[in-house]
Design an enzyme around this catalytic site. Structure first.
Site, PDB file in Angstrom:
ATOM      1  CG  ASP A   1      32.853  29.280   7.908  1.00  0.00           C
ATOM      2  OD1 ASP A   1      34.174  29.492   7.226  1.00  0.00           O
ATOM      3  OD2 ASP A   1      32.971  28.412   8.556  1.00  0.00           O
TER       4      ASP A   1
ATOM      5  CE  LYS B   1      39.148  32.487  11.384  1.00  0.00           C
ATOM      6  NZ  LYS B   1      38.776  32.064  10.495  1.00  0.00           N
TER       7      LYS B   1
ATOM      8  CB  CYS C   1      10.613  -4.661   9.030  1.00  0.00           C
ATOM      9  SG  CYS C   1      10.976  -4.601  10.703  1.00  0.00           S
TER      10      CYS C   1
ATOM     11  CE  LYS D   1      40.974  28.519  12.500  1.00  0.00           C
ATOM     12  NZ  LYS D   1      40.171  27.734  10.721  1.00  0.00           N
TER      13      LYS D   1
ATOM     14  CE1 TYR E   1      38.563  40.536   8.271  1.00  0.00           C
ATOM     15  CE2 TYR E   1      36.718  39.750   8.117  1.00  0.00           C
ATOM     16  CZ  TYR E   1      37.639  39.722   7.455  1.00  0.00           C
ATOM     17  OH  TYR E   1      38.153  38.691   6.911  1.00  0.00           O
TER      18      TYR E   1
ATOM     19  CD  GLU F   1      37.180  42.663  14.561  1.00  0.00           C
ATOM     20  OE1 GLU F   1      37.218  41.965  13.473  1.00  0.00           O
ATOM     21  OE2 GLU F   1      37.747  43.943  14.888  1.00  0.00           O
TER      22      GLU F   1
ATOM     23  CB  CYS G   1      11.970  -6.790  13.657  1.00  0.00           C
ATOM     24  SG  CYS G   1      10.479  -7.107  13.184  1.00  0.00           S
TER      25      CYS G   1
ATOM     26  CB  CYS H   1       8.290  -1.728   9.929  1.00  0.00           C
ATOM     27  SG  CYS H   1       7.241  -3.078  10.372  1.00  0.00           S
TER      28      CYS H   1
HETATM   29  S1  IVH Z   1      40.591  40.229  10.519  1.00  0.00           S
HETATM   30  C1  IVH Z   1      45.133  41.005   9.364  1.00  0.00           C
HETATM   31  N1  IVH Z   1      38.752  39.595  11.545  1.00  0.00           N
HETATM   32  O1  IVH Z   1      40.242  35.039   9.010  1.00  0.00           O
HETATM   33  C2  IVH Z   1      43.804  40.584   9.766  1.00  0.00           C
HETATM   34  N2  IVH Z   1      39.998  38.179   9.767  1.00  0.00           N
HETATM   35  O2  IVH Z   1      42.205  33.100   9.302  1.00  0.00           O
HETATM   36  C3  IVH Z   1      43.104  40.296   8.614  1.00  0.00           C
HETATM   37  N3  IVH Z   1      37.886  36.541   8.774  1.00  0.00           N
HETATM   38  O3  IVH Z   1      41.449  36.263   6.221  1.00  0.00           O
HETATM   39  C4  IVH Z   1      42.476  39.353   9.105  1.00  0.00           C
HETATM   40  N4  IVH Z   1      36.133  37.153  10.366  1.00  0.00           N
HETATM   41  O4  IVH Z   1      39.148  35.794   5.755  1.00  0.00           O
HETATM   42  C5  IVH Z   1      39.943  39.474  10.500  1.00  0.00           C
HETATM   43  N5  IVH Z   1      36.634  39.586  11.710  1.00  0.00           N
HETATM   44  C6  IVH Z   1      37.689  39.276  11.370  1.00  0.00           C
HETATM   45  C7  IVH Z   1      37.656  37.820  10.919  1.00  0.00           C
HETATM   46  C8  IVH Z   1      38.590  37.723   9.982  1.00  0.00           C
HETATM   47  C9  IVH Z   1      36.977  36.147   9.349  1.00  0.00           C
HETATM   48  C10 IVH Z   1      39.120  35.403   8.078  1.00  0.00           C
HETATM   49  C11 IVH Z   1      39.091  36.231   7.177  1.00  0.00           C
HETATM   50  C12 IVH Z   1      40.600  36.000   7.616  1.00  0.00           C
HETATM   51  C13 IVH Z   1      40.416  34.493   8.246  1.00  0.00           C
HETATM   52  C14 IVH Z   1      41.729  34.754   9.296  1.00  0.00           C
END
Ligand code: IVH
Length: 684
Positions: A119, A117, A420, A326, A237, A115, A422, A439
């Site tokens: 932000d 991640k 400027c 990450k 998720y 999945e 120069c 300039c």
């Molecule tokens: S699963 C027990 N899935 O990342 C599992 N977290 O660094 C719980 N996050 O606290 C998290 N996208 O805030 C999961 N596809 C994703 C995510 C995700 C972002 C965040 C979430 C978590 C943090 C961990």
């Protein structure tokens, strides 16, 4: 053996720093350091605690995923803890996780779910008998904040579930976020507000630095009506506490279930069989992250089989069955040493930041643009500030804003220079009608160098190897005073200036190749104000030679589609200037072709139609494909919309474009079909 004082002191310092930054991130939504810098601190403490167990306090900071919940919202105790995730910073750490899984399970897991991640900010949303009963932030993982009223304003979430399918209790976990377009609008609005404040003699207010901060700040508004205006989004998720849901055997089944109930599930989720495929997924999104309309900072990999998850269990902090991979950060903080201005080819003075070098998105950044006078004022960045620096993809690094908490007490707002940089030290002027400061001295050596650099660059005469350094060297030595002098250069002159034999020969070859550039490229290279590649193409097509363009009247020029009065006036004005006439004479004398017109008049099969090209085609280069579309009277666009006639798909196409095409039902064509469309204007 007693632990050395230095180590004890460092561990204490790290705990303090982690606690402080945790508060800024989770409690105040105003982080001073990036996630990766934070992770580095945590890792260092981890390493120290692992090596010196005697240093571990009863409740180690490292077992607490977030900060205690802020007090402005009512506390909510999570019935099922909201744990954090362990991180893998590179593929080796991901492989090490794979090995731990294999050890725990007695073999590799059957499947992984990959999945993105997101932000944003983690949420747990509880539905009781189908009705949204409570929404809470993660807080410290055990106790979060009650943000129910605010979450009810998120349009993408179902307020109630279909009665027949609603379980007694359903906790949905996911990420609330602000999309990039919404963030850009909010940021622009805040900058406009600041403009008005500055004009009224008030201090500018902090502007959100990125979608994450803007999203978190928007969610945690005391007044939910404000949250409602912020157009927040959500991806689900994970399941939390549940009662009366069907039995599931895999994670992807739970996602399908949630999708069926109306929750947004990210479309990029993939089920894969091996760690090798996980690595491919990660590498793909690390490269293409900027094509998404929302921010991601990595990939989350989860074991799919729920029985295998059960077997693996949790550590004190995180599940063993999932890991966050990450990406290198695109934002970091560093010291802004000074603000200087650079002068462009039209004399525009652009302020830029001189920074303490810092690695951002994998490369070292020591300079970043500040755009213009207004931006410096509105963001209120000052020499001596700690600033957030961002680099996304190939774009020039920029200073997002200052970290106000770290501003030195004696700092003063920066003043735009009046001279400027120069040697002529000419005066910089800001015309009333313009945002830019310029300039206006035509002899300014900085402008002259930039004009030559523009001439030799990609979109113009494209003289390979003739970059900034070469221009500065030859210009400083007084060998080239304008671009026309390039065509009088000889290998001997270059050798005498310290260029090597091979380099000199290559440069001479590249200069010769450029003598034959297409007329539209030559027109762009001349740097005529307002004349971009599209209008240059129209001029080339209509007039066929530089002399014919120079001899045309304003009316003749303005009558051309895509040219108009402003460009026409500018073209006429350019040829009147005696310096420019001298340049044209030098170019002619240097053997530059003035009449190489590559655009042929093809049947206008694509009039009124817009096509999008993505990926690499076999027979056509990118520019050729776009030119072919234009030759046939069509438009070549950079993004897919419902007006797009077709998307031409080569190898390694852009994921976002394909996704959009699928969503909007826009036909996708291969190269053969493209040729058919060019010839007939019809879909095959
Ligand atoms: S699963 C027990 N899935 O990342 C599992 N977290 O660094 C719980 N996050 O606290 C998290 N996208 O805030 C999961 N596809 C994703 C995510 C995700 C972002 C965040 C979430 C978590 C943090 C961990």
């Amino acid at each position: 053996m007693a632990t050395s004082k230095r180590i004890v002191a460092r561990a204490t310092e790290l705990r303090k720093l982690i606690g402080y930054h945790n508060d800024r991130y989770f409690g105040d939504d105003d982080p001073e350091i990036s996630d990766v810098e934070f992770d580095e601190l945590v890792r260092e403490l981890h390493a120290l605690e692992a090596e010196h167990p005697e240093l571990v306090p009863e409740q180690s900071l490292l077992s607490v995923p977030g900060a205690p919940a802020a007090t402005t919202f009512a506390p909510v105790t999570h019935r099922l803890a909201m744990t954090s995730l362990d991180n893998a910073m590179d593929h080796d750490e991901l492989r090490a996780w794979g090995e731990r899984l294999a050890k725990g399970l007695g073999g590799a897991p059957s499947r992984f779910v990959c999945e993105l991640k997101i932000d944003g900010l983690a949420l747990s949303i509880r539905f009781e008998n189908g009705v949204l009963a409570q929404a809470a932030t993660r807080g410290d993982g055990k106790v979060g904040e009650d943000v129910t009223a605010n979450v009810r304003t998120i349009g993408e979430l179902p307020a109630r579930l279909e009665k027949s399918s609603a379980p007694n209790v359903l906790e949905v976990r996911g990420e609330v976020y602000m999309s990039k377009p919404v963030f850009e609008r909010l940021r622009a609005q805040k900058l406009r507000d600041n403009e008005a404040r500055v004009a009224a003699g008030k201090k500018p207010q902090p502007v959100p630095a990125n979608p994450r901060n803007a999203g978190a700040g928007s969610l945690r508004q005391k007044d939910a009506a404000v949250t409602a205006t912020r157009e927040l989004s959500f991806w689900a998720y994970q399941l939390g506490d549940v009662e009366g849901v069907p039995p599931f055997s895999s994670h992807h089944d739970t996602l399908d279930y949630l999708r069926g109930l109306g929750f947004p599930i990210n479309p990029e989720v993939r089920i894969v069989d091996s760690l090798a495929e996980v690595i491919t997924f990660c590498a793909h999104w690390q490269e293409h992250r900027n094509e998404l309309p929302y921010s991601i900072d990595g990939v989350v990999v989860k074991v799919d089989d729920l029985a295998q998850r059960e077997q693996l269990g949790f550590t004190s902090k995180a599940p063993r069955w999932a890991i966050a991979v990450k990406f290198p950060p695109e934002e970091r903080t560093t010291l802004l040493r000074d603000i200087k201005v650079s002068i462009g080819r039209t004399g525009r003075a652009t302020p830029f930041a001189q920074l303490d070098p810092v690695v951002v998105a994998g490369s070292t950044v020591s300079m970043a643009t500040l755009h213009n006078r207004e931006q410096v004022q509105l963001k209120d960045v000052r020499p001596g500030d700690t600033v957030i620096v961002r680099k996304a993809g190939d774009v020039i690094p920029e200073v997002v804003g200052p970290v106000l908490a770290k501003r030195p007490k004696d700092s003063k707002p920066w003043k735009f220079p009046t001279k400027c940089p120069c040697d002529l030290r000419s005066t910089l002027v800001q015309a009333d009608s313009e945002a830019d400061t310029r300039c206006v001295e035509p002899d300014c050596p900085n402008q002259r160098d930039q004009r030559i650099i523009h001439f030799t660059a990609r979109g113009g005469m494209d003289i390979e190897g003739f970059g900034e350094k070469t221009v500065y060297k030859l210009s400083d030595a007084g060998i080239i005073e304008d671009a026309g002098d390039i065509y009088a250069l000889t290998a001997e002159v270059l050798l005498a200036q310290g260029f090597g034999e091979v380099q000199s020969a290559n440069l001479m070859k590249a200069i010769d190749v450029s003598r034959n550039r297409a007329l539209e490229k030559l027109l762009v290279a001349l740097g005529i104000k307002h004349l971009g590649p599209a209008a240059a193409e129209s001029l080339a097509r209509r007039f066929g030679s530089l002399d014919a363009v120079a001899g045309a009247s304003t009316d003749e020029l303005a009558a051309i589609d895509g040219v108009g009065a402003v460009i026409a006036e500018s073209v006429i004005g350019w040829f009147v200037d005696k310096r420019h006439r001298l340049l044209v004479t030098k170019l002619r004398g240097g053997g530059v072709r003035f009449d190489n017109v590559t655009i042929v008049d093809a049947p206008q099969t694509l009039t009124g139609k817009t096509l999008v090209v993505t990926g690499t085609l076999a027979k056509f280069g990118r520019e050729e494909a776009e030119r072919a579309i234009k030759n046939c009277g069509g438009k070549s666009a950079g993004s897919v919309s419902k007006k797009t006639f077709a998307v031409i798909v080569g190898t390694e196409p852009g994921a976002a474009k394909i996704k959009k095409a699928v969503e909007l039902g826009v036909p996708q064509l291969d190269e053969a079909a493209f040729e058919h469309v060019l010839a007939t204007g019809e879909l095959p």
